[in-house]
Design a protein around this motif. Sequence first.
Motif, PDB file in Angstrom:
ATOM      1  N   GLU A 381     -13.977 -15.849 -14.729  1.00 33.63           N
ATOM      2  CA  GLU A 381     -15.277 -15.221 -14.575  1.00 33.63           C
ATOM      3  C   GLU A 381     -15.386 -14.512 -13.223  1.00 33.63           C
ATOM      4  N   GLY A 382     -15.801 -13.248 -13.278  1.00 41.01           N
ATOM      5  CA  GLY A 382     -15.977 -12.448 -12.070  1.00 41.01           C
ATOM      6  C   GLY A 382     -14.728 -11.751 -11.590  1.00 41.01           C
ATOM      7  N   ILE A 383     -13.670 -11.745 -12.390  1.00 38.96           N
ATOM      8  CA  ILE A 383     -12.396 -11.159 -11.974  1.00 38.96           C
ATOM      9  C   ILE A 383     -12.515  -9.656 -11.744  1.00 38.96           C
ATOM     10  N   ASP A 384     -11.716  -9.164 -10.828  1.00 31.17           N
ATOM     11  CA  ASP A 384     -11.574  -7.725 -10.593  1.00 31.17           C
ATOM     12  C   ASP A 384     -10.891  -7.131 -11.828  1.00 31.17           C
ATOM     13  N   PRO A 385     -11.494  -6.148 -12.486  1.00 35.39           N
ATOM     14  CA  PRO A 385     -10.903  -5.621 -13.730  1.00 35.39           C
ATOM     15  C   PRO A 385      -9.551  -4.968 -13.535  1.00 35.39           C
ATOM     16  N   THR A 386      -9.259  -4.484 -12.342  1.00 32.85           N
ATOM     17  CA  THR A 386      -7.993  -3.789 -12.133  1.00 32.85           C
ATOM     18  C   THR A 386      -6.807  -4.734 -12.017  1.00 32.85           C
ATOM     19  N   VAL A 387      -7.045  -6.045 -11.884  1.00 32.36           N
ATOM     20  CA  VAL A 387      -5.932  -6.991 -11.799  1.00 32.36           C
ATOM     21  C   VAL A 387      -5.852  -7.900 -13.019  1.00 32.36           C
ATOM     22  N   MET A 388      -6.809  -7.827 -13.918  1.00 34.49           N
ATOM     23  CA  MET A 388      -6.820  -8.754 -15.050  1.00 34.49           C
ATOM     24  C   MET A 388      -5.862  -8.300 -16.149  1.00 34.49           C
ATOM     25  N   THR A 389      -5.334  -9.260 -16.846  1.00 29.10           N
ATOM     26  CA  THR A 389      -4.491  -8.979 -18.001  1.00 29.10           C
ATOM     27  C   THR A 389      -5.380  -8.712 -19.208  1.00 29.10           C
ATOM     28  N   LEU A 390      -5.113  -7.607 -19.890  1.00 28.14           N
ATOM     29  CA  LEU A 390      -5.805  -7.297 -21.136  1.00 28.14           C
ATOM     30  C   LEU A 390      -4.788  -7.295 -22.265  1.00 28.14           C
ATOM     31  N   SER A 391      -5.080  -8.028 -23.319  1.00 20.94           N
ATOM     32  CA  SER A 391      -4.176  -8.121 -24.456  1.00 20.94           C
ATOM     33  C   SER A 391      -4.749  -7.347 -25.637  1.00 20.94           C
ATOM     34  N   TRP A 392      -4.220  -6.181 -25.881  1.00 24.97           N
ATOM     35  CA  TRP A 392      -4.609  -5.324 -26.995  1.00 24.97           C
ATOM     36  C   TRP A 392      -6.110  -5.036 -26.992  1.00 24.97           C
ATOM     37  N   PRO A 393      -6.610  -4.380 -25.967  1.00 21.47           N
ATOM     38  CA  PRO A 393      -8.028  -4.021 -25.985  1.00 21.47           C
ATOM     39  C   PRO A 393      -8.318  -2.997 -27.075  1.00 21.47           C
ATOM     40  N   VAL A 394      -9.309  -3.276 -27.910  1.00 17.67           N
ATOM     41  CA  VAL A 394      -9.620  -2.388 -29.035  1.00 17.67           C
ATOM     42  C   VAL A 394     -11.049  -1.857 -28.977  1.00 17.67           C
ATOM     43  N   MET A 395     -11.793  -2.224 -27.930  1.00 16.84           N
ATOM     44  CA  MET A 395     -13.167  -1.738 -27.831  1.00 16.84           C
ATOM     45  C   MET A 395     -13.521  -1.478 -26.378  1.00 16.84           C
ATOM     46  N   ILE A 396     -14.111  -0.309 -26.141  1.00 10.84           N
ATOM     47  CA  ILE A 396     -14.767  -0.014 -24.879  1.00 10.84           C
ATOM     48  C   ILE A 396     -16.074   0.697 -25.239  1.00 10.84           C
ATOM     49  N   GLU A 397     -17.182   0.093 -24.874  1.00  6.83           N
ATOM     50  CA  GLU A 397     -18.499   0.672 -25.147  1.00  6.83           C
ATOM     51  C   GLU A 397     -19.248   0.789 -23.823  1.00  6.83           C
ATOM     52  N   GLY A 398     -19.910   1.918 -23.609  1.00  5.21           N
ATOM     53  CA  GLY A 398     -20.647   2.136 -22.380  1.00  5.21           C
ATOM     54  C   GLY A 398     -22.129   1.868 -22.543  1.00  5.21           C
ATOM     55  N   ASP A 399     -22.761   1.533 -21.471  1.00  5.28           N
ATOM     56  CA  ASP A 399     -24.195   1.269 -21.401  1.00  5.28           C
ATOM     57  C   ASP A 399     -24.765   2.231 -20.371  1.00  5.28           C
ATOM     58  N   GLN A 400     -25.407   3.301 -20.822  1.00  5.64           N
ATOM     59  CA  GLN A 400     -25.852   4.345 -19.918  1.00  5.64           C
ATOM     60  C   GLN A 400     -27.140   3.983 -19.186  1.00  5.64           C
ATOM     61  N   ILE A 401     -27.805   2.903 -19.597  1.00  2.00           N
ATOM     62  CA  ILE A 401     -29.062   2.523 -18.946  1.00  2.00           C
ATOM     63  C   ILE A 401     -28.803   1.659 -17.718  1.00  2.00           C
ATOM     64  N   ARG A 419     -19.298  -5.225 -15.233  1.00  2.00           N
ATOM     65  CA  ARG A 419     -20.522  -4.862 -14.537  1.00  2.00           C
ATOM     66  C   ARG A 419     -20.274  -3.803 -13.459  1.00  2.00           C
ATOM     67  N   PRO A 420     -21.325  -3.089 -13.039  1.00  2.24           N
ATOM     68  CA  PRO A 420     -21.165  -2.062 -12.003  1.00  2.24           C
ATOM     69  C   PRO A 420     -20.659  -2.612 -10.675  1.00  2.24           C
ATOM     70  N   THR A 421     -20.696  -3.921 -10.509  1.00  2.00           N
ATOM     71  CA  THR A 421     -20.145  -4.541  -9.294  1.00  2.00           C
ATOM     72  C   THR A 421     -18.629  -4.611  -9.329  1.00  2.00           C
ATOM     73  N   ASN A 422     -17.999  -4.004 -10.353  1.00  2.00           N
ATOM     74  CA  ASN A 422     -16.550  -4.040 -10.544  1.00  2.00           C
ATOM     75  C   ASN A 422     -16.046  -5.464 -10.714  1.00  2.00           C
ATOM     76  N   SER A 423     -16.747  -6.195 -11.550  1.00  2.00           N
ATOM     77  CA  SER A 423     -16.341  -7.551 -11.902  1.00  2.00           C
ATOM     78  C   SER A 423     -16.590  -7.751 -13.384  1.00  2.00           C
ATOM     79  N   VAL A 424     -15.786  -8.606 -13.989  1.00  2.00           N
ATOM     80  CA  VAL A 424     -15.826  -8.815 -15.437  1.00  2.00           C
ATOM     81  C   VAL A 424     -16.229 -10.255 -15.735  1.00  2.00           C
ATOM     82  N   TYR A 425     -17.128 -10.412 -16.706  1.00  2.00           N
ATOM     83  CA  TYR A 425     -17.607 -11.718 -17.124  1.00  2.00           C
ATOM     84  C   TYR A 425     -17.592 -11.795 -18.649  1.00  2.00           C
ATOM     85  N   THR A 426     -17.680 -13.005 -19.156  1.00  2.00           N
ATOM     86  CA  THR A 426     -17.847 -13.188 -20.594  1.00  2.00           C
ATOM     87  C   THR A 426     -19.299 -12.918 -20.959  1.00  2.00           C
TER      88      THR A 426
END
Length: 482
Positions: A381-401, A419-426
């Motif tokens: 929880e809270g990992i930097d997205p640029t260092v995390m392992t992604l296994s077969w990502p099949v969805m990217i959806e944006g939230d413009q609000i 999140r815009p803080t450049n961190s990833v959570y469940t």
Amino acid sequence: MAARNVFRGAAALLLALILSSCSVVGDATVSVRLHYPDDNSYIVITAGSQAPAARPRYAHDPGNRILIRVLAPHIAVPIESWFDRSEGRGDIAGIPPGTRIAVEVDEYDNTATTLLGRGWSQGIALSAGQYREVPVMMYDRGTIVRVCGAAPDNVSGAGTSGDSGDDGLAADALLDNPLAVKVGPGDEVFVSSSQYNRVRKIDRYGYVSHYAGDGTIGTLSDGQPAATAPIGAVYDLDIGPSGDLFLITGDQQIVKIGRTTGLISIKYDEQKGNFNISAKPDLAVANDNEIYYTNGMDPKVYLVQSGARSDYVWDNGASSTAEGAYVNTYPLLYPSSITYKPSGPYLYFAERDRGRIKSVSMGVGRIYTIAGATPGTAFSEGIDPTVMTLSWPVMIEGDQIFGNYFIRERYVQRVFIYRPTNSVYTLAGSDTPTGGYSGDGSAATSAALNNPSAVAVDSRGNVYIADSGNHALRMVIGGALP
């Protein structure tokens, strides 16, 4: 499952809306009074033979603020009222009698910005002089609830497939394999019931109706009413800058449905039936004449303009995967989802077989990694997205609000929020490969999902998940809020 009224520590309480007559203009209007019981009352109603259970006391804090919002199709502007929670009640006068009235109740901290709990009641019918008491269940932020589609059956544990419920409450309707969801400018929710070749619409008041598709696959033509057009299965949806709904079908037909007319305009109709079902066609709309899509088969991101398709991201032979590679040199490995961000502008796509989420800086035509690394670090929880392992990502959806992005890996029944803080959570679901259905009324991070295929966000920060394997549309309350 029986309804449950639960006092949750620091964020949930039982409210009651008492709707009583009020002499405002003769008998032409009614009032709404908000009242909640003594704070020593602990009420838990559960299914079956389970006994009631006590919950931690939720102390009345004079600084906490409650907002009541009453809305209905016959009310031009929602009626709102703020009051201090310690007062024990709030009044709204002058609600015209009618049907489909909805009530939303939000509780905030003493800044009136941090949301503590939220609840709603839909489908209220009022006549002049009528008295009703309507319970409003309040939930913590991050709770998952079912919005549309049946609850799980007792045999498979998955949601129930079907195609029913038009013009009734969405919570009572049935869906089948909802592959796509998108929220319109009025917070109306569009969802694809793909096995029945239909798109359905859920209005702000909680009612579902038929919106597009006649249940068949056939020939489309410009100017047809969307409600009776043979559009076939819809694999993805998007909203254009004017609020029109765009969709892409199994035949890679791209269609616009006019927001005010309900008529279709064919934007692309040249490629038939060449896509990989494990990824599904996916589109991103910049404007009426700038539409991007992937089909999960070709190693390209396509651009559609004036009815013609051209390559936008592809390898022209120069073959560069370096950061900042040009869009016409990048050798894609299974592009599986796409989303557009007008500020920039940027285009984002999930690259399944390389384990990356990529951004295209469209002004300069260069590609950069925003999530995924090899070798990478296992998710926490809270990992930097640029260092995390992604296994077969099949969805990217944006939230413009609110500026979030949502990611899903193919063999994991979980949705990440970037999140815009450049961190990833469940956001919701678990890291198991086995799908299931559970968790309604509880924290979304402990819920079971079954092939979550798409995500959308409304103006209140609620996150809708097309839980396609469960034939349900589910919602994480306030999941997109900071």
